[in-house]
Structures are given as structure tokens and as C-alpha cells.
Design an enzyme around this catalytic site. Structure first.
Site, PDB file in Angstrom:
ATOM      1  N   ARG A   1       8.182 -54.801 -30.184  1.00 49.10           N
ATOM      2  CA  ARG A   1       7.469 -55.607 -29.770  1.00 49.10           C
ATOM      3  C   ARG A   1       6.011 -55.208 -29.823  1.00 49.10           C
ATOM      4  O   ARG A   1       5.311 -56.190 -30.868  1.00 49.10           O
ATOM      5  CB  ARG A   1       8.085 -56.987 -28.515  1.00 49.10           C
ATOM      6  CG  ARG A   1       9.689 -56.741 -29.260  1.00 49.10           C
ATOM      7  CD  ARG A   1      10.146 -57.651 -27.792  1.00 49.10           C
ATOM      8  NE  ARG A   1       9.195 -59.475 -28.576  1.00 49.10           N
ATOM      9  CZ  ARG A   1       7.961 -59.857 -27.758  1.00 49.10           C
ATOM     10  NH1 ARG A   1       7.767 -59.602 -26.694  1.00 49.10           N
ATOM     11  NH2 ARG A   1       7.640 -60.890 -28.643  1.00 49.10           N
TER      12      ARG A   1
ATOM     13  N   CYS B   1       5.319 -40.397 -34.507  1.00 50.03           N
ATOM     14  CA  CYS B   1       3.570 -40.450 -34.938  1.00 50.03           C
ATOM     15  C   CYS B   1       2.759 -41.587 -36.666  1.00 50.03           C
ATOM     16  O   CYS B   1       2.627 -41.311 -37.261  1.00 50.03           O
ATOM     17  CB  CYS B   1       4.347 -39.064 -36.676  1.00 50.03           C
ATOM     18  SG  CYS B   1       5.943 -39.606 -37.471  1.00 50.03           S
TER      19      CYS B   1
ATOM     20  N   TYR C   1      15.469 -58.420 -27.653  1.00 51.58           N
ATOM     21  CA  TYR C   1      14.962 -57.931 -28.325  1.00 51.58           C
ATOM     22  C   TYR C   1      14.141 -56.636 -28.172  1.00 51.58           C
ATOM     23  O   TYR C   1      13.041 -56.912 -28.797  1.00 51.58           O
ATOM     24  CB  TYR C   1      13.566 -58.770 -29.540  1.00 51.58           C
ATOM     25  CG  TYR C   1      13.826 -60.650 -29.644  1.00 51.58           C
ATOM     26  CD1 TYR C   1      15.098 -60.685 -30.281  1.00 51.58           C
ATOM     27  CD2 TYR C   1      13.589 -61.642 -28.847  1.00 51.58           C
ATOM     28  CE1 TYR C   1      15.785 -61.443 -30.673  1.00 51.58           C
ATOM     29  CE2 TYR C   1      14.372 -62.428 -28.508  1.00 51.58           C
ATOM     30  CZ  TYR C   1      15.206 -62.876 -30.671  1.00 51.58           C
ATOM     31  OH  TYR C   1      15.750 -63.848 -30.155  1.00 51.58           O
TER      32      TYR C   1
HETATM   33  N1  LLP Z   1      19.110 -69.288 -32.959  1.00 54.36           N
HETATM   34  C1  LLP Z   1      19.021 -68.669 -34.069  1.00 54.36           C
HETATM   35  C2  LLP Z   1      19.687 -69.630 -35.350  1.00 54.36           C
HETATM   36  C3  LLP Z   1      17.640 -67.730 -34.467  1.00 54.36           C
HETATM   37  O1  LLP Z   1      17.263 -67.831 -35.526  1.00 54.36           O
HETATM   38  C4  LLP Z   1      17.581 -66.842 -33.174  1.00 54.36           C
HETATM   39  C5  LLP Z   1      15.754 -66.129 -32.695  1.00 54.36           C
HETATM   40  C6  LLP Z   1      18.184 -67.929 -31.990  1.00 54.36           C
HETATM   41  C7  LLP Z   1      18.805 -69.019 -32.027  1.00 54.36           C
HETATM   42  C8  LLP Z   1      17.332 -67.426 -30.437  1.00 54.36           C
HETATM   43  O2  LLP Z   1      15.805 -67.378 -30.091  1.00 54.36           O
HETATM   44  P1  LLP Z   1      15.340 -67.651 -28.419  1.00 54.36           P
HETATM   45  O3  LLP Z   1      15.964 -67.892 -27.793  1.00 54.36           O
HETATM   46  O4  LLP Z   1      15.799 -65.364 -28.267  1.00 54.36           O
HETATM   47  O5  LLP Z   1      13.630 -67.143 -28.993  1.00 54.36           O
HETATM   48  N2  LLP Z   1      11.851 -60.613 -32.725  1.00 54.36           N
HETATM   49  C9  LLP Z   1      11.310 -61.807 -32.427  1.00 54.36           C
HETATM   50  C10 LLP Z   1      12.404 -62.608 -32.046  1.00 54.36           C
HETATM   51  C11 LLP Z   1      12.690 -62.967 -33.245  1.00 54.36           C
HETATM   52  C12 LLP Z   1      13.924 -64.309 -33.192  1.00 54.36           C
HETATM   53  C13 LLP Z   1      14.852 -64.654 -33.883  1.00 54.36           C
HETATM   54  N3  LLP Z   1      15.319 -65.673 -34.067  1.00 54.36           N
HETATM   55  C14 LLP Z   1      11.275 -61.455 -31.103  1.00 54.36           C
HETATM   56  O6  LLP Z   1      10.601 -59.951 -30.150  1.00 54.36           O
HETATM   57  O7  LLP Z   1       9.845 -61.763 -30.082  1.00 54.36           O
END
Ligand code: LLP
Length: 418
Positions: free
Chosen positions: A316, A346, A375
Site C-alpha cells: 500500500r 531492489c 489489503y
Molecule cells: N464491494 C466491491 C464491489 C468492491 O470492489 C470493494 C473493494 C468492496 C466491496 C470493499 O470495499 P472496502 O469496504 O474494503 O472499501 N487495494 C485498495 C482497495 C481496493 C478496493 C477494491 N474494491 C487499498 O489497499 O486501498
């Protein structure tokens, strides 16, 4: 919100277990999750909506943290799941999740994924294009089934978060614009093997001010009124997706009660069953990443604290320039210094923090990287042939290894020498 990672007598604890004991027992780098925190946050969200007289189906978003023991704890607490791939369906099945509490989003569902979900009996697909709807219809027909779907609407609102995780602006790849969605409702009868039973939105992630949800729901409410009048549509569900944010630094995040109060009037007026898909809110602050200092390298320009964790373990900071609080597990020095916390990979992009003020640390000291439960591990890779870290789940005074550290043998085991 309650915290389950706390300093007591100068020692960091996860629930009742000293983090340093976990590091000694299972090695570093290691992810440590608190089961009590996961459940507390799940219930906090549920209670906030129950208080508004809504009984939402909470589909924990597996992508945030997909460890089977994490899923199992949430399943036992009554959670359903939001999945985004065949692999996540497989995980949900492994913990015995009820298919009728699971929803499936994603812009690129393949035929075999759709079959798998239908075989399993998934509650619904969150459909992201008309081409996908057509494929689901034909797969369902070939299986003599009727697939339940929600249309994922792109309401064109700005969730005011990082560009990479904002998902509901018209230039994003997600969802269906309102004009096309109406056309789909007008052509519903062409899709004999699907039943459109809901509307889905997911406007982005790490949303700290929940007003954009209301903005999106206002559009959705208007849209549902329009199609109900014109196209004889009978919906049962409104799914508001995930996205509720957490504290990484000192952000002020709307409490679950504020979120619930904001959303409730729309859901009540619509008279639909509410679904939501929180990921980060449940897992993010329920986990830390712990690594050990290897060297402290002082150059004319900087102090580098070189640790045994790296961007491959927790990407992240490198990918989003995300801020994660970092602090020694057992701070001893009163003296502070400004340093970059970096890994052995690296690349100059391999850092956890830049120009960070920390108590002076030295080789073999442990550092905790906070808010790493979502994440974190799920985005880890084997870059530089580094083994994936171990994962530990703490339940009160006990720590369980819920995924062992990869060995070098594990890393190469799928390869063939020719
Ligand atoms: N529902 C859908 C359709 C989604 O695409 C996502 C997340 C969630 C629920 C859950 O979202 P949350 O409640 O966790 O915000 N890798 C990124 C975050 C990518 C989120 C992708 N979709 C990070 O590390 O910030």
C-alpha cells in the site's frame, strides 16, 4: 471505536498477547489479526443499522482479507460474503458459507466463474455490463436455471478518495450508466433466464465522509422510481457496496451510526432489503504487520531503517503512497530520529514510510505497521523470490498460526525445469 492493539507497560499487545512473543514464536515478517476486533467491528456496523430499524445482510468483502480463519470467524457471526472471482467463491465454500448470503461483483466474470456461482446457488450476481448479463443468461439457460442479478449502477459521483480506489465516476470501468441500465430494464424479457432483483452501487474505498453515499442513493432512488413506473420492475434489494473508511493517521471517519443515519432514509423510502459489502472497515484496523530491523544505515542525506518486511509483503505505501502508522513493538529509546523505513527489495519504491519521526531503533528491534489487516497480505507477492509472510490470528490470550510462512520450496513448487 475500540482498539485491540494497545501498549501496556511499554509493550505492544494484541488483545492479551504480547506482540513480541508472537514474533519470537512465528518469526518475522508476520501479519497479526485480532479476532475480537473483527467481530467487534462487524457488530458495530450491524448494530448501527439495526438501530435504524434496518436488518441489513452484511456481505464481508473477501478481497480485503481472505484468510480462511478470518472468513470463518465472520461467517459464524452471521456474515455473508462479497466475492469477486472463482477463487473467492472457493474460499467461501471452504468455510461452509451459505451461498444464499453471497453476492458476486466484478467486470470480468468468465463463463466458468458464472457456472461455479450458479452451481453453488449464489444469492445474486452484481452485473457490470449488458454483455455480462447476456452471458449469465445463456449460462443459466444451459443449466436450466434462473439467475438472480442486481444491476451495478455507475451513479457518476465522486467518493473523494484515492484515484485508484474511486469507482463510481463515469470514466471508471465499473457499473452501468443510468441510461443503459434503463434500456436493460426495457429489454428485460429478452433475458428469460435472469431475474433482476436489485440495484447495486459501490462508489469507492476508504471513504471517510459518507455524504457521497447519500448523493449516490438520491440518484438511485430517482432511477428506481422511473423504472418502476415505466417498466414494471419489482426489486427486492438495494446493495450499497463497501467503502467505509478507517483511521490510518488522524483522519476523522464517520462513525457507523452516522453512516447508518445517512443511508437509512433512502432505504426505508425504497422499501428494499439492504445489503452492504464492507471489507476494510472490518479488517483494516483489526490487523498489524510486524517486521524486524536488520540494519540502520546512515547516509549523508538520510537515515534508513532497513527491515525484513518489504513492498512485496505490504504494497500500500508503494502503490498508493498510503500512510501507515509505524511504531516499535517495545519502544525503549527516549531519543527520536527522522528516518525512511525501507525493505530489502531492489526498488526505490520499496518503503513503508518516508521522513518519519521514530524513537531511535537498532538491529533486531521489532516495528509494528498499523492498520494493515485489509489489503495487506492479500496483495502480497513473491517478488524478489521472497516467501509470503505468516499470518497469525489472536483470540483473547491465544495466538494461532492461520497460515504458515512460505518456504523456498513452496515458491518454486509449481515450476518445471526443461
Ligand atoms: N464491494 C466491491 C464491489 C468492491 O470492489 C470493494 C473493494 C468492496 C466491496 C470493499 O470495499 P472496502 O469496504 O474494503 O472499501 N487495494 C485498495 C482497495 C481496493 C478496493 C477494491 N474494491 C487499498 O489497499 O486501498
Amino acid at each position: 471505536m475500540r482498539e485491540f492493539f494497545e501498549y501496556r507497560d511499554g509493550q505492544l499487545y494484541c488483545e492479551s498477547v504480547p506482540v513480541k512473543d508472537i514474533a519470537r514464536r512465528f518469526g518475522t515478517p508476520v501479519y497479526i489479526y485480532s479476532k475480537s476486533s473483527l467481530l467487534y467491528r462487524f457488530r458495530a456496523l450491524k448494530d448501527a443499522f439495526d438501530k435504524q430499524g434496518l436488518k441489513p445482510l452484511i456481505c464481508y468483502s473477501i478481497k480485503a482479507n481472505s484468510n480462511l480463519s478470518v472468513l470463518n470467524a465472520l461467517k459464524k457471526a452471521g456474515a455473508g460474503f462479497d466475492v469477486v472471482s472463482g477463487g473467492e467463491i472457493y474460499r467461501a465454500m471452504q468455510v461452509g458459507a451459505s451461498a444464499n448470503k453471497c453476492v458476486y461483483a466484478g467486470v470480468g466474470k468468465r463463463e466458468e466463474d458464472i457456472k461455479m456461482a450458479l452451481d453453488w446457488g449464489i444469492l445474486m450476481f452484481n452485473v457490470e455490463s449488458e454483455a455480462e448479463l447476456a452471458l449469465i443468461n445463456s449460462v443459466a439457460a444451459s443449466m436450466r436455471k434462473k439467475a438472480r442479478v442486481a444491476l451495478r449502477i455507475n451513479p457518476d459521483v465522486d467518493a473523494r478518495t484515492h484515484d485508484y480506489i474511486t469507482t463510481a465516476k463515469k470514466e471508471n470501468k465499473f457499473g452501468i450508466d443510468l441510461y443503459t441500465a434503463e434500456q436493460i430494464f426495457a429489454r428485460q424479457k429478452d433475458y428469460k433466464n435472469v431475474r433482476i432483483i436489485g440495484i447495486h452501487i459501490h462508489i469507492g474505498s476508504q471513504i471517510v465522509d459518507t455524504r457521497p453515499y447519500a448523493q449516490a442513493l438520491k440518484k438511485v432512488e430517482r432511477f428506481i422510481k422511473l423504472i418502476s413506473g415505466k417498466h414494471n420492475v419489482k426489486l427486492r434489494y438495494i446493495n450499497i457496496g463497501g467503502g467505509l473508511g478507517i483511521t490510518y493517521d488522524n483522519e476523522k471517519v464517520d462513525a457507523p451510526e452516522v453512516f447508518a443515519r445517512r443511508v437509512a432514509p433512502y432505504v426505508k423510502r425504497l422499501g428494499l432489503k439492504l445489503i452492504m459489502e464492507p471489507g476494510r472497515f472490518i479488517a483494516g484496523n483489526s490487523g498489524i504487520f510486524v517486521c524486524r530491523v536488520i540494519y540502520v544505515k546512515k547516509t549523508p542525506a538520510k537515515n534508513f531503517v532497513i527491515v525484513d518486511g518489504a513492498m512485496n509483503d505490504l504494497i500500500r505505501p508503494s502503490l498508493y503512497k498510503a500512510y501507515h502508522r509505524i511504531w516499535p513493538v517495545s519502544p525503549v529509546s527516549e531519543e527520536e530520529f527522522v528516518c525512511d523505513v525501507v525493505g530489502p527489495v531492489c526498488e526505490s519504491g520499496d518503503f513503508f514510510a518516508k521522513d518519519r519521526k521514530l524513537p531511535v531503533v537498532g538491529p533486531s528491534d521489532l516495528l509494528a505497521v498499523f492498520s494493515a489487516g485489509a489489503y495487506g497480505f492479500v496483495m502480497a507477492s513473491n517478488y524478489n523470490s521472497r516467501p509470503l509472510p505468516a499470518e497469525v490470528l489472536v483470540d483473547k490470550d491465544r495466538a494461532y498460526l492461520v497460515r504458515r510462512r512460505q518456504s523456498y520450496k513452496d515458491i518454486v513448487k509449481l515450476e518445471r525445469l526443461i
